[in-house]
Design a protein around this motif. Structure first.
Motif, short mmCIF file in Angstrom:
data_model
loop_
_atom_site.label_atom_id
_atom_site.label_comp_id
_atom_site.label_asym_id
_atom_site.label_seq_id
_atom_site.Cartn_x
_atom_site.Cartn_y
_atom_site.Cartn_z
N LYS A 318 0.81 -1.21 0.00
CA LYS A 318 0.00 0.00 0.00
C LYS A 318 0.84 1.26 0.00
CE LYS A 318 -3.87 2.25 2.35
NZ LYS A 318 -4.85 2.15 3.45
N ASN A 319 1.87 1.31 0.81
CA ASN A 319 2.69 2.53 0.90
C ASN A 319 3.42 2.81 -0.41
OD1 ASN A 319 1.94 2.92 3.59
ND2 ASN A 319 3.66 1.70 4.37
N THR A 322 0.84 3.85 -3.12
CA THR A 322 0.35 5.21 -2.91
C THR A 322 1.40 6.23 -3.29
OG1 THR A 322 -1.05 4.43 -1.09
CG2 THR A 322 -0.61 6.79 -1.20
#
Length: 467
Positions: A318-319, A322
């Motif tokens: 996710k990081n 993003t």
């Protein structure tokens, strides 16, 4: 009902050459289909009238050209041979006489001449060649030949091969009319003379894009066509097309194309392309432009592909996903506002981050490859990138969508891209020259330039009398 149609020809000196019957029709009126001339009757009538009219014109012309230009003596006839003059209204059979030249003119040349070869060197009427060229630029050669045979009395002298030969002959003449090679619009002009030029008719935009058709020689491969459309604020749009690699001097073609459209050396010109090497080369070789820019749509499409990969990365990391999405938003914002330096920095940072990323995302390798291609694309077109936002707010074009529509109009509907028709490079290149002029309405002007009499259409004298 008996209908007799008579033809009377009056010479330039007012002498009447007699009245001749060229058609005798029997008309029976029993239904709507019996009213007026039928298609077959009209063909026969036109063919008969054309034969008599052309014969009378040729005889008059030969009589005026039977005297020696040097001595003024009347030339002695040696005999004649038959020729066929192909017109819109039938194939006219003519006798072409041969005349002996005076002995003083036979020392360094032929002993006889055939004057009629000067009047009709191609044996094809210009208007017939124009109509064949126009129709064959819109539909296949066989369909054009069939259409001519359906509506005109030309059945015996028209087929797909003949039409193709006439079309390519017209296209080769267009090629020979191209101006000499020039590096740019400025070559041979002094900027100090620009003050004497009229005020340009606003800005001009030209877009170039490419399409592919099947190669006739190597049927497993395609070759590339480059087509474009130029538009000015005042005046009609014009099309341009050529085969990439076959045309060795595309900059000459582009310059000649724009000059025929009225472009001036001091006029604002913008190129819009997809940024590819194929269409970037002609533009760079042709450096009169004040602005040149890759299409924003092509940039956005590449960013969209990268966003799709980044969204897939989010599900695995996710990081990291993003961060990639944020980086892409920043890159798009910088490019939109013309901040190329910051956009390059953001792209370089994103490439380094992805190279260092350790993730189980299955498409990570494809993401890295795609971002490197995007980096190369922006680097290659860095000098051409502009402030798209400012240009958009001023109402100027930032998209080559109008060129992509041109690709479909010029290539798909005639070269049958979906059906994979096969073409030679020469045949495709020459047909492009006639098709582009047919689509933008400038084909007739080219024929009228070669044959000024085509502008007459037999009503000039009436207009002059009325004036």
């Amino acid at each position: 009902m008996q209908v007799r149609i008579m033809l009377q020809i009056v010479g330039d000196d007012g002498t009447i050459g007699g009245t001749e019957e060229i058609a005798a029709l029997t008309k029976v009126t029993e239904g709507a289909e019996d009213l007026g001339l039928s298609l077959a009757e009209s063909k026969a009538l036109l063919a008969a009238a054309q034969q008599r009219i052309v014969e009378a014109q040729v005889n008059g012309w030969l009589e005026n050209h039977r005297h020696c230009k040097v001595t003024g003596r009347k030339l002695r006839c040696k005999g004649s041979y038959s020729i066929t003059f192909r017109t819109l209204f039938g194939d006219v059979q003519l006798k072409s006489p041969r005349f002996y030249l005076p002995k003083e003119r036979q020392t360094n040349g032929p002993a006889t001449i055939s004057p009629l070869t000067q009047l009709i060197p191609d044996h094809v009427a210009p208007e017939r060649m124009y109509l064949e060229t126009r129709w064959a630029s819109l539909v296949p050669y066989a369909a054009a030949a069939g259409l001519l045979a359906d509506v005109l009395p030309v059945e015996s002298g028209v087929n797909a091969t003949t039409v193709r030969q006439h079309v390519l002959r017209a296209a080769e003449r267009m090629e020979s009319d191209l101006a000499e090679q020039r590096v740019s619009f400025m070559e041979g002009t002094d900027p100090r003379d620009w003050e004497d030029l009229p005020i340009p008719d606003g800005r001009m935009v030209i877009g170039l894009d490419c399409g592919y058709i099947r190669d006739w020689r190597d049927r497993k491969k395609n070759f590339e066509l480059i087509v474009g459309r130029s538009m000015s604020e005042e005046g009609d749009a014009r099309y341009i097309g050529f085969v990439h690699g076959y045309d060795r001097k595309p900059q000459r073609r582009i310059i000649d194309h724009l000059r025929r459209q009225g472009f001036q050396a001091d006029q604002d010109l913008t190129f819009i392309t997809d940024g590819g090497d194929e269409v970037r080369g002609p533009r760079r070789a042709d450096q009169p432009v004040q602005r040149a820019c890759p299409c924003l749509v092509h940039i956005t499409m590449q960013i969209t592909v990268l966003r799709q990969f980044a969204q897939g990365l989010v599900h695995h990391d996710k990081n990291a996903g993003t961060a990639v999405l944020d980086g892409l938003r920043r890159i798009k914002w910088f490019l939109w506002h013309g901040n190329i330096y910051r956009a390059r920095e953001a792209i370089d940072d994103l490439v380094l981050d992805l190279e260092a990323l350790d993730s189980c995302y299955p498409n990570l390798r494809k993401l890295r490859t795609t971002i490197r291609k995007f980096q190369l694309y922006i680097t290659s077109n860095e000098a051409s990138l502009i402030n798209y936002g400012e240009r958009y707010r001023s109402g100027e074009r930032i998209s080559s969508a109008f060129v992509e529509a041109t690709v479909n109009a010029v290539i798909s509907k005639r070269f049958a891209k979906k059906q994979q028709m096969q073409w030679s490079r020469r045949g495709a290149h020459l047909l492009l020259q006639t098709r582009t002029r047919t689509l933008d309405g400038s084909l007739r002007a080219a024929f009228e330039h070669w044959y000024p009499g085509m502008m007459n259409d037999n009503d000039r004298s009436h207009r002059q009398a009325a004036a």
